[in-house]
Design an enzyme around this catalytic site. Structure first.
Site, PDB file in Angstrom:
ATOM      1  N   ASP A   1      30.277  47.511  24.491  1.00  0.00           N
ATOM      2  CA  ASP A   1      31.494  47.788  25.067  1.00  0.00           C
ATOM      3  C   ASP A   1      31.125  49.242  26.115  1.00  0.00           C
ATOM      4  O   ASP A   1      31.351  49.370  27.303  1.00  0.00           O
ATOM      5  CB  ASP A   1      32.421  48.396  24.382  1.00  0.00           C
ATOM      6  CG  ASP A   1      33.876  48.559  25.030  1.00  0.00           C
ATOM      7  OD1 ASP A   1      34.150  47.886  26.257  1.00  0.00           O
ATOM      8  OD2 ASP A   1      34.510  49.319  24.494  1.00  0.00           O
TER       9      ASP A   1
ATOM     10  N   ARG B   1      40.414  44.429  41.649  1.00  0.00           N
ATOM     11  CA  ARG B   1      40.442  45.537  40.558  1.00  0.00           C
ATOM     12  C   ARG B   1      39.618  44.721  39.449  1.00  0.00           C
ATOM     13  O   ARG B   1      39.276  45.454  38.472  1.00  0.00           O
ATOM     14  CB  ARG B   1      41.781  45.861  39.991  1.00  0.00           C
ATOM     15  CG  ARG B   1      42.600  46.612  41.159  1.00  0.00           C
ATOM     16  CD  ARG B   1      43.887  47.095  40.481  1.00  0.00           C
ATOM     17  NE  ARG B   1      44.074  47.661  39.316  1.00  0.00           N
ATOM     18  CZ  ARG B   1      44.754  47.718  38.362  1.00  0.00           C
ATOM     19  NH1 ARG B   1      45.748  46.907  38.747  1.00  0.00           N
ATOM     20  NH2 ARG B   1      44.665  48.394  37.264  1.00  0.00           N
ATOM     21  N   LYS B   2      39.239  43.611  39.480  1.00  0.00           N
ATOM     22  CA  LYS B   2      38.525  42.993  38.285  1.00  0.00           C
ATOM     23  C   LYS B   2      37.134  43.072  38.492  1.00  0.00           C
ATOM     24  O   LYS B   2      36.626  42.480  39.341  1.00  0.00           O
ATOM     25  CB  LYS B   2      38.937  41.385  38.255  1.00  0.00           C
ATOM     26  CG  LYS B   2      40.403  41.146  37.973  1.00  0.00           C
ATOM     27  CD  LYS B   2      40.718  39.658  37.788  1.00  0.00           C
ATOM     28  CE  LYS B   2      42.128  39.443  37.759  1.00  0.00           C
ATOM     29  NZ  LYS B   2      42.379  37.915  38.196  1.00  0.00           N
TER      30      LYS B   2
HETATM   31  C1  LIG Z   1      31.058  55.189  31.503  1.00  0.00           C
HETATM   32  C2  LIG Z   1      31.848  55.877  32.277  1.00  0.00           C
HETATM   33  C3  LIG Z   1      33.286  55.921  31.783  1.00  0.00           C
HETATM   34  C4  LIG Z   1      34.074  55.013  31.731  1.00  0.00           C
HETATM   35  C5  LIG Z   1      35.282  55.270  31.322  1.00  0.00           C
HETATM   36  C6  LIG Z   1      35.600  54.724  29.650  1.00  0.00           C
HETATM   37  C7  LIG Z   1      35.213  53.281  29.610  1.00  0.00           C
HETATM   38  C8  LIG Z   1      35.257  53.012  28.316  1.00  0.00           C
HETATM   39  C9  LIG Z   1      35.632  51.344  28.077  1.00  0.00           C
HETATM   40  C10 LIG Z   1      36.503  51.350  27.183  1.00  0.00           C
HETATM   41  O1  LIG Z   1      36.468  51.084  25.833  1.00  0.00           O
HETATM   42  S1  LIG Z   1      38.225  51.304  27.599  1.00  0.00           S
HETATM   43  C11 LIG Z   1      39.201  50.941  25.970  1.00  0.00           C
HETATM   44  C12 LIG Z   1      39.666  49.753  25.748  1.00  0.00           C
HETATM   45  N1  LIG Z   1      40.568  49.195  26.777  1.00  0.00           N
HETATM   46  C13 LIG Z   1      41.873  49.781  27.073  1.00  0.00           C
HETATM   47  O2  LIG Z   1      42.215  50.608  26.501  1.00  0.00           O
HETATM   48  C14 LIG Z   1      42.746  49.022  28.216  1.00  0.00           C
HETATM   49  C15 LIG Z   1      43.708  48.843  27.827  1.00  0.00           C
HETATM   50  N2  LIG Z   1      44.564  48.062  28.700  1.00  0.00           N
HETATM   51  C16 LIG Z   1      45.314  48.585  29.883  1.00  0.00           C
HETATM   52  O3  LIG Z   1      45.256  49.766  30.111  1.00  0.00           O
HETATM   53  C17 LIG Z   1      45.906  47.656  30.798  1.00  0.00           C
HETATM   54  O4  LIG Z   1      46.175  46.437  30.313  1.00  0.00           O
HETATM   55  C18 LIG Z   1      45.030  47.413  32.122  1.00  0.00           C
HETATM   56  C19 LIG Z   1      44.584  48.627  32.724  1.00  0.00           C
HETATM   57  C20 LIG Z   1      43.845  46.721  31.682  1.00  0.00           C
HETATM   58  C21 LIG Z   1      45.514  46.450  33.143  1.00  0.00           C
HETATM   59  O5  LIG Z   1      46.879  46.736  33.110  1.00  0.00           O
HETATM   60  P1  LIG Z   1      47.456  46.810  34.837  1.00  0.00           P
HETATM   61  O6  LIG Z   1      48.828  47.097  34.726  1.00  0.00           O
HETATM   62  O7  LIG Z   1      46.618  48.028  35.426  1.00  0.00           O
HETATM   63  O8  LIG Z   1      46.906  45.388  35.428  1.00  0.00           O
HETATM   64  P2  LIG Z   1      47.623  44.152  35.125  1.00  0.00           P
HETATM   65  O9  LIG Z   1      48.158  43.708  33.889  1.00  0.00           O
HETATM   66  O10 LIG Z   1      48.532  44.064  36.405  1.00  0.00           O
HETATM   67  O11 LIG Z   1      46.400  43.114  35.700  1.00  0.00           O
HETATM   68  C22 LIG Z   1      45.494  43.262  36.619  1.00  0.00           C
HETATM   69  C23 LIG Z   1      44.761  41.986  36.839  1.00  0.00           C
HETATM   70  O12 LIG Z   1      43.977  41.807  35.720  1.00  0.00           O
HETATM   71  C24 LIG Z   1      44.195  40.664  34.778  1.00  0.00           C
HETATM   72  N3  LIG Z   1      43.937  40.959  33.595  1.00  0.00           N
HETATM   73  C25 LIG Z   1      44.519  42.269  32.908  1.00  0.00           C
HETATM   74  N4  LIG Z   1      44.118  42.334  31.580  1.00  0.00           N
HETATM   75  C26 LIG Z   1      43.550  41.100  31.324  1.00  0.00           C
HETATM   76  C27 LIG Z   1      42.882  40.434  30.105  1.00  0.00           C
HETATM   77  N5  LIG Z   1      42.996  41.057  29.023  1.00  0.00           N
HETATM   78  N6  LIG Z   1      42.404  39.260  30.427  1.00  0.00           N
HETATM   79  C28 LIG Z   1      42.304  38.616  31.721  1.00  0.00           C
HETATM   80  N7  LIG Z   1      42.790  39.288  32.817  1.00  0.00           N
HETATM   81  C29 LIG Z   1      43.456  40.351  32.709  1.00  0.00           C
HETATM   82  C30 LIG Z   1      45.621  40.412  35.380  1.00  0.00           C
HETATM   83  O13 LIG Z   1      45.928  39.218  34.919  1.00  0.00           O
HETATM   84  C31 LIG Z   1      45.829  40.965  36.672  1.00  0.00           C
HETATM   85  O14 LIG Z   1      45.258  39.678  37.323  1.00  0.00           O
HETATM   86  P3  LIG Z   1      45.742  39.253  38.931  1.00  0.00           P
HETATM   87  O15 LIG Z   1      45.541  40.541  39.802  1.00  0.00           O
HETATM   88  O16 LIG Z   1      44.917  37.970  39.423  1.00  0.00           O
HETATM   89  O17 LIG Z   1      47.084  39.042  38.774  1.00  0.00           O
END
Ligand SMILES: CCCCCCCCCC(=O)SCCNC(=O)CCNC(=O)[C@H](O)C(C)(C)COP(=O)(O)OP(=O)(O)OC[C@H]1O[C@@H](n2cnc3c(N)ncnc32)[C@H](O)[C@@H]1OP(=O)(O)O
Length: 158
Positions: free
Chosen positions: A62, A107-108
């Protein structure tokens, strides 16, 4: 030629954070938009005698795949990650790391990564990251790394 990142990761990151005494020891460097690195796991990361815990490998993945956000210049979060465990992850061996972005679709961000022990493939992963604005992280109330200011322009957020 290694390039210096314009952004740095959270110093308290569980994978690579230099200020986190419990970090997994992930070290990375960048070549263009590709990330390279290494990690050396020890008894603290044991899952079976002499072998790394699968969760440690997944956490490294990750972090490793997330590092690609830096050369891509897009802040983002992991939406989904799949790790395939392909070979033994032995403790006490320097494992090599590599990750890259395979495809961007709005955004993906479709990321890939590999962990190897010499020529042996230990694990491979693919993940979907979603590009977010840095304001995504403001809800915690913790200060964000200074280098994240102005990172990645606008993204429509959750
Ligand atoms: C290295 C530099 C520093 C980097 C920063 C730190 C990186 C650390 C990496 C991590 O560990 S992050 C921690 C674990 N992840 C999270 O906490 C994310 C929690 N989830 C969220 O905040 C939201 O669900 C997310 C921002 C991912 C998406 O919400 P949104 O409301 O912004 O977007 P939306 O749900 O409308 O989804 C946008 C698109 O992505 C798709 N999508 C979102 N989640 C998905 C999923 N789980 N599986 C498949 N597709 C997904 C969704 O279908 C859609 O596709 P379409 O545009 O085609 O309609």
């Amino acid at each position: 030629m290694h390039s210096a990142p314009a952004r740095t990761h959270d110093p308290m990151c569980m994978g690579c954070g230099h200020a986190n005494p419990g970090n997994l020891g992930v070290r990375v460097w960048f070549e263009g938009q590709r990330v390279h690195g290494e990690v050396l796991l020890d008894e603290r990361h044991s899952g079976a005698p002499g072998y790394a815990h699968g969760g440690a490998i997944a956490a490294i993945m990750d972090d490793l795949l997330g590092q690609v956000l830096i050369p891509l210049d897009r802040p983002g979060v992991t939406a989904t990650i799949t790790v395939d465990f392909r070979g033994p992850a032995l403790l006490g061996r320097t494992l090599s790391l590599e990750s890259w972005c395979e495809k961007i679709d709005g955004r993906k961000l479709h990321m890939r990564g590999e962990i190897r022990d010499g020529d042996t493939l230990v694990a491979e992963a693919r993940a979907l990251f979603i590009h977010v604005d840095v304001s995504h992280w403001e809800a915690s109330g913790q200060p964000l790394p200074e280098s994240w200011q102005g990172w990645g322009g606008e993204a429509q957020n959750a």
